[in-house]
Design an enzyme around this catalytic site. Structure first.
Site, mmCIF file in Angstrom:
data_model
loop_
_atom_site.group_PDB
_atom_site.id
_atom_site.type_symbol
_atom_site.label_atom_id
_atom_site.label_comp_id
_atom_site.label_asym_id
_atom_site.label_seq_id
_atom_site.Cartn_x
_atom_site.Cartn_y
_atom_site.Cartn_z
ATOM 1 N N HIS A 130 22.043 -7.656 39.071
ATOM 2 C CA HIS A 130 21.225 -6.990 38.049
ATOM 3 C C HIS A 130 19.980 -7.829 37.769
ATOM 4 O O HIS A 130 20.062 -8.904 37.186
ATOM 5 C CB HIS A 130 22.048 -6.813 36.773
ATOM 6 C CG HIS A 130 21.422 -5.909 35.764
ATOM 7 N ND1 HIS A 130 20.144 -5.400 35.889
ATOM 8 C CD2 HIS A 130 21.898 -5.421 34.573
ATOM 9 C CE1 HIS A 130 19.870 -4.649 34.844
ATOM 10 N NE2 HIS A 130 20.910 -4.644 34.041
ATOM 11 N N LYS A 183 22.767 -2.252 42.797
ATOM 12 C CA LYS A 183 23.076 -3.516 42.117
ATOM 13 C C LYS A 183 24.305 -4.188 42.725
ATOM 14 O O LYS A 183 24.483 -5.398 42.559
ATOM 15 C CB LYS A 183 23.308 -3.269 40.626
ATOM 16 C CG LYS A 183 22.054 -3.010 39.824
ATOM 17 C CD LYS A 183 22.371 -2.924 38.335
ATOM 18 C CE LYS A 183 21.115 -2.634 37.515
ATOM 19 N NZ LYS A 183 20.633 -1.256 37.700
ATOM 20 N N CYS A 239 16.361 -4.027 30.332
ATOM 21 C CA CYS A 239 16.568 -3.711 31.748
ATOM 22 C C CYS A 239 15.767 -2.497 32.210
ATOM 23 O O CYS A 239 15.694 -2.227 33.410
ATOM 24 C CB CYS A 239 18.054 -3.501 32.012
ATOM 25 S SG CYS A 239 19.048 -4.856 31.378
ATOM 26 N N GLU A 288 27.209 6.830 32.452
ATOM 27 C CA GLU A 288 26.205 7.375 33.365
ATOM 28 C C GLU A 288 26.781 8.478 34.241
ATOM 29 O O GLU A 288 26.148 9.517 34.449
ATOM 30 C CB GLU A 288 25.614 6.267 34.235
ATOM 31 C CG GLU A 288 24.481 6.756 35.117
ATOM 32 C CD GLU A 288 23.755 5.650 35.855
ATOM 33 O OE1 GLU A 288 22.697 5.923 36.454
ATOM 34 O OE2 GLU A 288 24.256 4.500 35.849
ATOM 35 N N PHE A 311 19.402 -2.646 27.212
ATOM 36 C CA PHE A 311 19.944 -2.990 25.900
ATOM 37 C C PHE A 311 18.976 -2.505 24.828
ATOM 38 O O PHE A 311 17.757 -2.652 24.959
ATOM 39 C CB PHE A 311 20.111 -4.506 25.766
ATOM 40 C CG PHE A 311 21.312 -5.068 26.478
ATOM 41 C CD1 PHE A 311 22.302 -4.259 26.999
ATOM 42 C CD2 PHE A 311 21.457 -6.449 26.617
ATOM 43 C CE1 PHE A 311 23.408 -4.787 27.641
ATOM 44 C CE2 PHE A 311 22.563 -6.988 27.244
ATOM 45 C CZ PHE A 311 23.541 -6.165 27.764
ATOM 46 N N HIS A 349 21.826 3.437 37.557
ATOM 47 C CA HIS A 349 21.689 2.151 36.869
ATOM 48 C C HIS A 349 22.949 1.315 37.069
ATOM 49 O O HIS A 349 22.856 0.090 37.169
ATOM 50 C CB HIS A 349 21.438 2.385 35.377
ATOM 51 C CG HIS A 349 21.298 1.121 34.596
ATOM 52 N ND1 HIS A 349 20.228 0.268 34.761
ATOM 53 C CD2 HIS A 349 22.091 0.544 33.650
ATOM 54 C CE1 HIS A 349 20.364 -0.774 33.941
ATOM 55 N NE2 HIS A 349 21.481 -0.632 33.263
#
Length: 413
Positions: A340, A335, A163, A314, A401, A303
């Site tokens: 996403h 998002k 991502c 985060e 990831f 994010h």
């Protein structure tokens, strides 16, 4: 180091198929989610996604050309064309070896792989694969197509970091220009993973929301009742240019990239570091490179994917770097509107930050109803409605990831 500015933008998103349409979608708090139309999702635990709407590749590409491209490459071609036209740049007047393309995609030609393998399995007998299977599926083919169309002969490759892919591509392109290796870079990312395997794979990981009965509020970053992300698709492109090069040709300048950071969590295949250590460092590195103090940042595009662990990690990191009760700093997660976009997420979210600078507003986090005690409400979360405000400095976070962390800082010129 040379200054690097953004002179062209292209966007293809679930809430707008061009950059201007995307900006309007962000201002409106538009919701891009809907029941999946690309295939019948009835047997899947998750039956919704944020698909792009009303897109036909043959409106932009010759039919023969489009049929030789996976959707992720089609998206790349469309947004790069928009960004290049927007920039007004004339490649006939530039040394082609001084212009490059760095593109991001976390997966590449997912639809091509799925369709080809299923087709061979269904046909039976001697396996016969299309001669376009490999050229359509490899992630690096998107920047290849862009360079071929425009005759761009500088650096050309793809970054693959899940991502964080397009954020990494933008960081790399930024380095090429500021170090004097190129004068112009086309960069961004694209993803087209709303497929049976895409939905099935992420669902089996328990990564996706399964809120089929309330899909329109399923993507709810920071909310107490969040339970997984909503898959999206699309692309974003930027033209990066050395400042004097842009000024000399009279280009409009949207913003300047002033800092970027990259770190790894070195912790887990898919889970974030619980104390957000890598995220703390990546934001600190970006701030240090930009020469900007934390209290100078006006807006963080997070994010925040709407997963239980990721959002907390985060926010914990943001509190560590920016303070526990910073009400002058707006924070939001776009998002919630777009879903996403995986490898394209960083590009379209940095574009949201550019829109904030140029249109003086903070895009909202929609679908928020209940404060999560683990996140708190001490920070200035922009919830449910856009907020008007002067924006000079934006930080954009993107994580992938594998523990890949990226932060990019842009500012008004």
């Amino acid at each position: 180091m040379r200054r690097v500015v953004i002179t062209g933008i292209g966007a293809l998103t679930p809430i707008g198929n061009t950059y201007p349409a995307y900006v309007e979608g962000l201002k409106e708090g538009k919701n891009g989610v809907g029941r999946i139309t690309r295939f019948d999702p009835e047997l899947f635990k998750t039956q919704f996604a944020c698909e792009i709407k009303g897109f036909n590749a043959e409106d932009f590409l010759h039919r023969r050309e489009s049929r030789r491209m996976d959707p992720f490459s089609q998206y790349a071609m469309v947004v790069s064309d928009e960004a290049i036209n927007d920039s007004g740049i004339d490649f006939e007047k530039i040394d082609p070896f001084r212009v490059g393309v760095v593109w991001g995609s976390g997966i590449g030609g997912f639809e091509t792989i799925e369709q080809e393998i299923e087709g061979v399995a269904l046909r039976g007998g001697t396996p016969r694969y299309s001669p376009f299977l490999i050229p359509k599926l490899i992630s690096d083919i998107a920047p290849g197509h862009i360079s071929i169309k425009y005759g761009l002969r500088g650096p050309n490759y793809t970054t693959v970091s899940a991502c964080a892919s397009s954020s990494n591509s933008i960081s790399s392109a930024y380095d090429y220009v500021r170090l004097g290796r190129t004068d112009v870079m086309i960069t961004g990312g694209s993803e087209a993973a709303v497929t049976r395997a895409g939905i099935g794979g992420f669902s089996s990981m328990k990564a996706l929301s399964e809120r089929n009965d309330d899909m329109y509020t399923a993507c709810r970053p920071f909310d107490k009742d969040r339970e997984g992300f909503v898959l999206g698709e699309g692309a974003g492109a930027l033209v990066l240019e050395e400042y004097e090069h842009a000024v000399n040709r009279g280009a409009k300048i949207y913003a300047e990239i002033v800092g970027a950071g990259l770190t790894a969590d070195a912790y887990h295949m898919t889970a974030p570091h619980p104390e957000g250590e890598g995220v703390i460092r990546v934001m600190q590195y970006a701030l240090s490179e930009a020469g900007i103090e934390p209290d100078q940042v006006d807006y963080i595009n997070t994010h925040a994917t709407s997963t239980p662990l990721g959002d907390i990690a985060e926010v914990t990191a943001i509190k560590n770097v920016f303070g526990n009760k910073n009400k002058n700093l707006n924070i939001s997660a776009t998002k919630s509107m777009t879903g996403h976009l995986l490898g394209a997420a960083g590009a379209i979210e940095l574009i949201a930050g550019i829109a904030a600078i140029n249109h003086n507003f903070i895009p909202p986090t929609i679908n928020h109803t209940t404060v999560d005690p683990a996140i708190g409400d001490e920070l200035n979360f922009t919830l449910n409605e856009a907020q008007e405000r002067n924006v000079d400095v934006v930080l954009s976070n993107t994580f992938g990831f594998g523990g890949h962390n990226s932060s990019i800082i842009i500012k008004k010129v």
